[in-house]
Design an enzyme around this catalytic site. Structure first.
Site, PDB file in Angstrom:
ATOM      1  N   GLU A 117      -0.808   2.446   7.054  1.00  0.00           N
ATOM      2  CA  GLU A 117      -0.908   3.600   6.154  1.00  0.00           C
ATOM      3  C   GLU A 117      -1.556   4.789   6.856  1.00  0.00           C
ATOM      4  OE1 GLU A 117       0.784   3.306   3.492  1.00  0.00           O
ATOM      5  OE2 GLU A 117       1.041   1.172   3.873  1.00  0.00           O
ATOM      6  N   ALA A 153       0.853  -1.189   0.000  1.00  0.00           N
ATOM      7  CA  ALA A 153       0.000   0.000   0.000  1.00  0.00           C
ATOM      8  C   ALA A 153       0.884   1.232   0.000  1.00  0.00           C
ATOM      9  CB  ALA A 153      -0.926   0.000   1.215  1.00  0.00           C
ATOM     10  N   GLU A 186       0.817   5.522   1.303  1.00  0.00           N
ATOM     11  CA  GLU A 186       0.160   6.435   2.222  1.00  0.00           C
ATOM     12  C   GLU A 186      -0.174   7.795   1.624  1.00  0.00           C
ATOM     13  OE1 GLU A 186       4.696   6.962   3.094  1.00  0.00           O
ATOM     14  OE2 GLU A 186       3.343   5.333   2.542  1.00  0.00           O
ATOM     15  N   ASN A 187      -0.554   7.861   0.381  1.00  0.00           N
ATOM     16  CA  ASN A 187      -0.923   9.148  -0.218  1.00  0.00           C
ATOM     17  C   ASN A 187      -2.014   9.810   0.637  1.00  0.00           C
ATOM     18  OD1 ASN A 187       0.586   8.121  -2.558  1.00  0.00           O
ATOM     19  ND2 ASN A 187      -1.270   6.949  -2.985  1.00  0.00           N
ATOM     20  N   GLU A 194       8.626   4.846   8.285  1.00  0.00           N
ATOM     21  CA  GLU A 194       8.276   3.433   8.119  1.00  0.00           C
ATOM     22  C   GLU A 194       8.351   2.650   9.425  1.00  0.00           C
ATOM     23  OE1 GLU A 194       6.712   2.499   5.771  1.00  0.00           O
ATOM     24  OE2 GLU A 194       7.211   3.837   4.120  1.00  0.00           O
ATOM     25  N   HIS A 208       0.840   6.755   8.838  1.00  0.00           N
ATOM     26  CA  HIS A 208       1.659   7.608   7.977  1.00  0.00           C
ATOM     27  C   HIS A 208       1.062   9.000   7.789  1.00  0.00           C
ATOM     28  CE1 HIS A 208       5.015   5.281   6.651  1.00  0.00           C
ATOM     29  NE2 HIS A 208       4.313   4.337   6.064  1.00  0.00           N
TER      30      HIS A 208
END
Length: 866
Positions: free
Chosen positions: A313, A279, A281-282, A335, A316
């Protein structure tokens, strides 16, 4: 000018010169659907407003594109052919305030990098999504591609009018008609973010909507629109309700503990095809691999894994998006925290309250392997350039870093740790940080000197081993129990460890093996006495790092190892059992426990394992032990024994249970005898049945994969199965099964498709390699060992880094496990000192895995001889 591989020094100089105020990016994606010339491109027009600290200076913008139509700097038209070299746009004569406009033709991707274009074979629909980390936004729009040049982004996208189009920001009004069949979507400006977390998702996606609301301490209400998306072909399998449940639980948890409201407006989660990673993390537009939409029955651990990724995510959004590392050296700042917070939040906020067991057994195994490779590095790494950065998304940056943070919580206390995080967010919101910024707030909140802790845990490489050493008196009581700490010669750091030491015994013969004493101690140096346990009755098992407080390899004294050989299944505590399985696996990998002994433990005790995630990890390790660590002469009989045990457990498992499914898949991987293959065939055609086992489409492909690899299922059988499942997933399975067939011409064709051609998408490259590299017929793969070393430098030069990494890793001749292959790898490394450092690293890692396998095989063969 230099090429694609931006260096740290170049990034520092550009950051010294520039401050970026805003991006405006307009993408025209009307070329995506329907027939068209290849390579297919789309128009990308980018306007960048930025300041320069030294007017008159020169710099460059980043862009990877087939063509640039025009470049305008401060109203001055530049000669595009002169200033664009294929990866950079030269900019000179900068003013104090600048406006750069770049009109380019950018390429759709089939490698999962940049703007990926996927055509669904089931219905012909086209789906697009972007994936950038670490530096592929430049494949979609011109930019300054480094994490510390943050800016607000305003996106507009023109696409077919019946599509769904998403970006990081919320949609700004209704789409405007562009032509008879197209529209333009505009999105509100984002907060300042880095280029690599911008995103666009576009296509006829299936969309489900929900909403999250929370009253904050000041009385204001935080409203977050939620979305979940997948391809239309997966809609019937899409369990959006469970995804939203975990999402809301995560938002509750992080708001409870971070004291900083979610800052990015909406929260969409798109499950997209042919995704290279788990995945991304936008902010406001998180992307996931669509394999997390389960087409068939899966075990609880699959749902647990998906929940972990959702929460990882989400963490993030604060660690990585709100506050971002300055350069990739400090990738761990996002991370490691996200990996730790994923498990932490799972345990405290979701139904997956056993997540620390999974962390101990699964995630840390990834870290232990990475930390023993020749490429191991400190958690805070030395990243010279983007190729270095790409390879450092590894078990050290993620799982070891998370393990170190778990140790840090034990060291400074939970409250101090979380208060440090809160101050970190408030102090550095929308900014960039380095290690020292985090240590500063942790020193404030804990009162501890973080510099020494950081030097030991974050700035040195390698994993320590902790071994108990006990002496006893005549009454069988402990006179002294010490913990011995060792470090590998290449990385001799002995670290401070906060550990728990547990003593276990059975109260009666045949009874449970349970803990009766426990002490926590700070291990320092080569020998630490656990004074609190003096006088305790003699244990049958001493478990160092009980409760998994630190990051280390657990070793056993001889008495404890003998106990596990006979009574591993009697351990009632699931975490303690998971830690013992993990320690036994590390002993096997290190050539200290023969593979036959490990496989024997699996045959005897895996059937009683109650935690499904631990069971599936143990099964995966058993497969690796059989494939790589068993002595060649004993592989076939060991495989038959293990398959027989798997079939027995399959028949005994509770009908319809996750354990039954796990044993079915494990048996399918191992099946080799005529009787085993007949059973798989019968389960496929319905002539055989196991009570409660639903042979759904995914399980059918698992069975067929083995039948194809064993030569029982031919091309016609595989085609027939594809006719049943003519979907994107079915197509990947078909390609894997075709490449698995035991035929020299099949292997040659698969090799050519991957190595000599670039027509396959990233997902089909992966499927072809997986089928080609099955261990069933090592002899058919032997001729490719030499060809591998001849091809890899060309592959690295000609292919995208994502595809090149897949080929270099996946086709390494690991199954040609003899000294000659080791010598060939050494010869290549010696003869290619000027090859790309990232390529040399991959070869050196594969070479090290092979050397480890040969040592383990020698250990196993020695046990056979005895």
């Amino acid at each position: 000018m230099p090429g694609e591989n931006l260096t740290r020094e170049e990034a520092r100089e550009r950051a010294r010169l520039l401050t970026v105020d805003a991006y405006d990016v307009a993408l025209d994606l009307r070329s995506a659907p329907g027939p068209g010339p290849e390579p297919r491109t789309f128009r990308s027009v980018t306007t960048i407003r930025f300041r320069c600290a030294e007017p008159g200076a020169a710099t460059f913008a980043d862009l990877l594109a087939p063509a640039v139509t025009s470049v305008t700097l401060n109203g001055r038209e530049l000669d595009a052919k002169a200033v664009f070299d294929g990866s950079r746009i030269a900019l000179d004569g900068l003013a104090a305030e600048n406006v750069l406009v770049v009109d380019a033709e950018c390429a759709y991707s089939r490698t999962g990098e940049g703007m990926h274009r996927f055509v669904d074979p089931e219905d012909g629909e086209v789906y697009l999504y972007t994936q950038y980390e670490p530096a592929d936004a430049r494949r979609v729009f011109a930019n300054f591609e480094q994490p510390d040049l943050k800016a607000p982004f305003t996106f507009s996208v023109t696409a077919p009018a019946d599509w769904t189009v998403l970006s990081n920001g919320e949609q700004d009004g209704e789409p405007e008609k562009a032509d008879v069949s197209s529209a333009t979507w505009r999105f509100v400006p984002t907060r300042p973010i880095s280029t690599y977390i911008t995103a666009v998702v576009a296509g006829p996606y299936h969309v489900v909507r929900d909403h999250y609301s929370r009253t904050l301490e000041d009385g204001t209400v935080l409203d977050i629109p939620l979305g979940a998306l997948c391809r239309k072909g997966l809609a019937r399998h899409f369990d959006a309700d469970d995804i939203f449940t975990v999402t809301k639980q995560g938002l509750d948890f992080f708001h409870d503990h971070f004291d900083y409201p979610y800052p990015f407006g909406k929260y969409d989660q798109a499950f997209v095809p042919e995704y290279n990673i788990g995945a991304m993390e936008n902010p406001g537009c998180v992307t996931f691999r669509e394999e997390f939409v389960f087409r068939g029955k899966v075990t609880r651990s699959s749902y647990e894994r998906r929940a972990n990724v959702i929460l990882h995510e989400m963490a993030h959004m604060w660690f990585g998006d709100l506050v971002t590392m300055q350069w990739w050296d400090d990738l761990w700042l996002k991370e490691s925290f996200a990996d730790f917070m994923g498990s932490f939040s799972q345990v405290e906020a979701t139904r997956f309250d056993n997540a620390w067991i999974t962390f101990a057994n699964n995630r840390k195994a990834w870290a232990y392997r990475a930390d023993q490779l020749p490429s191991t590095h400190p958690v805070t790494a030395d990243i010279h350039d983007l190729e270095d950065a790409k390879l450092n998304f590894d078990g050290i940056t993620y799982a070891k870093g998370a393990s170190v943070l778990k140790q840090l919580v034990a060291y400074v206390g939970r409250d101090a740790f979380l208060e440090g995080a809160r101050r970190y967010f408030k102090r550095h919101a929308y900014g960039n940080t380095r290690l020292t910024d985090l240590l500063e707030v942790l020193e404030e909140t804990s009162g501890r000197d973080m510099a020494a802790w950081s030097r030991s845990w974050l700035q040195t490489a390698g994993v320590n081993s902790l071994t108990p050493l006990a002496t006893y008196d005549a009454a069988d009581r402990i006179t002294e129990l010490a913990v011995l700490q060792e470090a590998p010669e290449a990385h001799p750091e002995l670290r401070p460890h906060r550990v728990a030491v547990g003593l276990y015994r059975r109260r009666e013969a045949g009874g449970a093996l349970e803990r009766y004493a426990r002490a926590e101690v700070d291990v320092a140096g080569p020998r630490t006495v656990v004074a609190e346990l003096a006088g305790a009755e003699r244990p049958e098992l001493i478990l160092v790092n009980d409760d998994d407080l630190t990051y280390c390899k657990i070793r056993f004294d001889e008495g404890s190892l003998d106990t596990l050989r006979e009574h591993l299944g009697d351990l009632t505590d699931p975490l303690a059992r998971a830690l013992c399985w993990s320690a036994l696996w590390n002993l096997t990998r290190d050539g200290l426990l023969p593979a036959r002994d490990y496989l024997g433990l699996v045959r005897r005790f895996a059937g009683a394992e109650t935690d499904i995630g631990v069971l599936q990890m143990v099964q995966a390790w058993a497969t690796s032990a059989l494939t790589y660590y068993a002595a060649p002469a004993s592989r076939e009989p060991a495989g038959r024994e293990l398959a027989g045990s798997a079939l027995s457990e399959l028949r005994q498992a509770e009908p319809g249970s996750g354990h039954q499914l796990a044993w079915a898949r494990f048996f399918a991987r191992l099946a080799a005898t005529e009787a085993d293959l007949q059973l798989l065939g019968g389960l496929l055609d319905g002539t055989a049945r196991i009570d409660g086992l639903d042979v759904d489409q995914e399980l059918r492909w698992a069975f067929l994969g083995t039948l194809a690899a064993r030569g029982t299922a031919d091309e016609a059988a595989i085609a027939s199965e594809l006719a049943r499942d003519n979907t994107a997933s079915g197509r990947r399975h078909q390609v894997r099964c075709l490449a698995a067939r035991p035929d020299a011409e099949v292997k040659a064709a698969a090799w050519a498709e991957v190595v000599e051609s670039d027509t396959l998408s990233n997902a089909l490259v992966e499927a072809t390699i997986t089928g080609w590299a099955r261990p069933d017929r090592r002899d058919l793969l032997a001729p490719y060992a030499e060809r591998y070393f001849e091809a890899i430098e060309r592959v690295w030069r000609e292919r995208s880094i994502e595809i090149a990494m897949a080929i270099v890793r996946g086709l390494f001749p690991a199954l040609q496990d003899d000294v000659s292959t080791l010598e060939a790898a050494d010869a290549w490394l010696a003869g290619h000192k000027d090859a790309a450092p990232a390529l040399r690293r991959l070869v050196a890692e594969a070479r090290d895995d092979l050397a480890r396998a040969l040592r383990a095989q020698e250990c196993d063969a020695g046990a056979t001889a005895r």
